[in-house]
Design a protein around this motif. Structure first.
Motif, mmCIF file in Angstrom:
data_model
loop_
_atom_site.group_PDB
_atom_site.id
_atom_site.type_symbol
_atom_site.label_atom_id
_atom_site.label_comp_id
_atom_site.label_asym_id
_atom_site.label_seq_id
_atom_site.Cartn_x
_atom_site.Cartn_y
_atom_site.Cartn_z
ATOM 1 N N GLU A 197 12.568 55.007 41.333
ATOM 2 C CA GLU A 197 12.581 56.269 40.668
ATOM 3 C C GLU A 197 13.701 55.823 39.396
ATOM 4 O O GLU A 197 13.482 56.573 38.245
ATOM 5 N N LYS A 198 14.638 55.185 39.702
ATOM 6 C CA LYS A 198 15.686 54.799 38.678
ATOM 7 C C LYS A 198 15.156 54.206 37.434
ATOM 8 O O LYS A 198 15.323 54.477 36.421
ATOM 9 N N LEU A 199 14.173 53.234 37.725
ATOM 10 C CA LEU A 199 13.541 52.435 36.891
ATOM 11 C C LEU A 199 12.679 53.278 36.121
ATOM 12 O O LEU A 199 12.707 53.192 34.823
ATOM 13 N N LYS A 200 11.830 54.214 36.494
ATOM 14 C CA LYS A 200 11.076 55.215 36.095
ATOM 15 C C LYS A 200 11.877 55.955 34.835
ATOM 16 O O LYS A 200 11.552 56.139 33.751
ATOM 17 N N GLU A 201 12.959 56.173 35.435
ATOM 18 C CA GLU A 201 13.772 57.410 34.585
ATOM 19 C C GLU A 201 14.246 56.536 33.505
ATOM 20 O O GLU A 201 14.340 56.734 32.202
ATOM 21 N N LEU A 202 14.957 55.151 33.552
ATOM 22 C CA LEU A 202 15.405 54.429 32.476
ATOM 23 C C LEU A 202 14.148 53.940 31.561
ATOM 24 O O LEU A 202 14.571 53.953 30.379
ATOM 25 N N ARG A 203 13.108 53.852 31.944
ATOM 26 C CA ARG A 203 11.957 53.601 31.090
ATOM 27 C C ARG A 203 11.828 54.501 30.077
ATOM 28 O O ARG A 203 11.325 54.422 28.998
ATOM 29 N N GLY A 204 11.898 55.880 30.491
ATOM 30 C CA GLY A 204 11.500 57.131 29.591
ATOM 31 C C GLY A 204 10.351 57.151 29.288
ATOM 32 O O GLY A 204 9.284 57.034 29.855
ATOM 33 N N LYS A 205 10.178 57.325 27.679
ATOM 34 C CA LYS A 205 8.921 57.448 27.308
ATOM 35 C C LYS A 205 8.221 56.034 26.729
ATOM 36 O O LYS A 205 7.062 56.008 26.118
ATOM 37 N N HIS A 206 8.743 54.898 26.947
ATOM 38 C CA HIS A 206 8.390 53.521 26.766
ATOM 39 C C HIS A 206 7.175 53.357 27.958
ATOM 40 O O HIS A 206 7.103 53.659 29.067
ATOM 41 N N SER A 207 6.219 52.660 27.606
ATOM 42 C CA SER A 207 5.208 52.265 28.380
ATOM 43 C C SER A 207 5.600 51.054 29.470
ATOM 44 O O SER A 207 6.613 50.352 28.949
ATOM 45 N N GLN A 208 5.051 50.912 30.360
ATOM 46 C CA GLN A 208 5.262 49.917 31.530
ATOM 47 C C GLN A 208 5.240 48.627 30.640
ATOM 48 O O GLN A 208 6.000 47.668 30.810
ATOM 49 N N GLN A 209 4.292 48.528 29.905
ATOM 50 C CA GLN A 209 3.885 47.088 29.144
ATOM 51 C C GLN A 209 5.064 46.890 28.199
ATOM 52 O O GLN A 209 5.292 45.743 28.059
ATOM 53 N N GLN A 210 5.340 47.789 27.301
ATOM 54 C CA GLN A 210 6.591 47.434 26.565
ATOM 55 C C GLN A 210 7.795 47.069 27.290
ATOM 56 O O GLN A 210 8.396 45.903 26.872
ATOM 57 N N ILE A 211 8.142 47.840 28.376
ATOM 58 C CA ILE A 211 9.249 47.107 29.135
ATOM 59 C C ILE A 211 9.015 45.981 29.764
ATOM 60 O O ILE A 211 9.971 44.837 29.678
ATOM 61 N N ALA A 212 7.962 45.569 30.343
ATOM 62 C CA ALA A 212 7.686 44.221 30.853
ATOM 63 C C ALA A 212 7.923 43.176 29.903
ATOM 64 O O ALA A 212 8.101 42.271 30.134
ATOM 65 N N ASN A 213 6.936 43.287 28.593
ATOM 66 C CA ASN A 213 7.168 42.470 27.647
ATOM 67 C C ASN A 213 8.504 42.032 27.188
ATOM 68 O O ASN A 213 8.833 41.049 26.853
ATOM 69 N N ALA A 214 9.389 43.197 27.007
ATOM 70 C CA ALA A 214 10.860 43.179 26.646
ATOM 71 C C ALA A 214 11.676 42.208 27.548
ATOM 72 O O ALA A 214 12.714 41.530 27.075
ATOM 73 N N ILE A 215 11.471 42.412 29.022
ATOM 74 C CA ILE A 215 12.242 41.873 30.041
ATOM 75 C C ILE A 215 11.468 40.400 30.281
ATOM 76 O O ILE A 215 12.102 39.567 30.970
ATOM 77 N N GLY A 216 10.171 40.181 29.888
ATOM 78 C CA GLY A 216 9.667 38.985 30.282
ATOM 79 C C GLY A 216 8.886 38.781 31.703
ATOM 80 O O GLY A 216 9.076 37.970 32.308
#
Length: 87
Positions: free
Chosen positions: A4-23
Motif C-alpha cells: 500500500e505504501k508503494l502504491k501511495e508513493l507511485r501516485g499517478k505514475h504508471s507501474q511501468q514508469q516507476i519500474a523503468n526508473a528503478i531498473g
C-alpha cells in the motif's frame, strides 16, 4: 506489508514508469505492490532513493509500535514500556 505504501508513493505514475526508473521489470513492481514479493535490499535502496525517503520509512515504518503506551490492535492489548526493551 509495504504494498500500500508503494502504491501511495507511485501516485499517478504508471507501474511501468516507476519500474523503468528503478531498473526493474513492471511485473516485479506489480508484485511488490500486491505484497506477493519483497524487494531485495539493493532494490529497497533504489526505491527509497527514487522517492527521496529512507528504506525504514517505506518498508518498516508501519511495524513500529508506540513506546510507553497501551494500544489495542485487532483485539489484542499491547502494553510495551521502553525500559523493557533495553534488557
Amino acid at each position: 506489508m509495504c504494498g500500500e505504501k508503494l502504491k501511495e508513493l507511485r501516485g499517478k505514475h504508471s507501474q511501468q514508469q516507476i519500474a523503468n526508473a528503478i531498473g526493474i521489470t513492471k511485473s516485479a513492481w506489480a508484485m511488490y505492490e500486491r505484497n506477493e514479493r519483497t524487494p531485495r535490499d539493493e532494490i529497497k535502496i533504489r526505491i527509497a532513493n527514487f522517492f527521496g525517503k529512507s528504506v525504514q520509512e517505506i518498508f518498516f515504518r508501519q511495524q513500529y509500535v508506540y513506546l510507553n503506551s497501551s494500544k489495542k490492535y485487532d483485539g489484542i492489548n499491547i502494553d510495551i514500556k521502553q525500559d523493557n526493551l533495553s534488557k
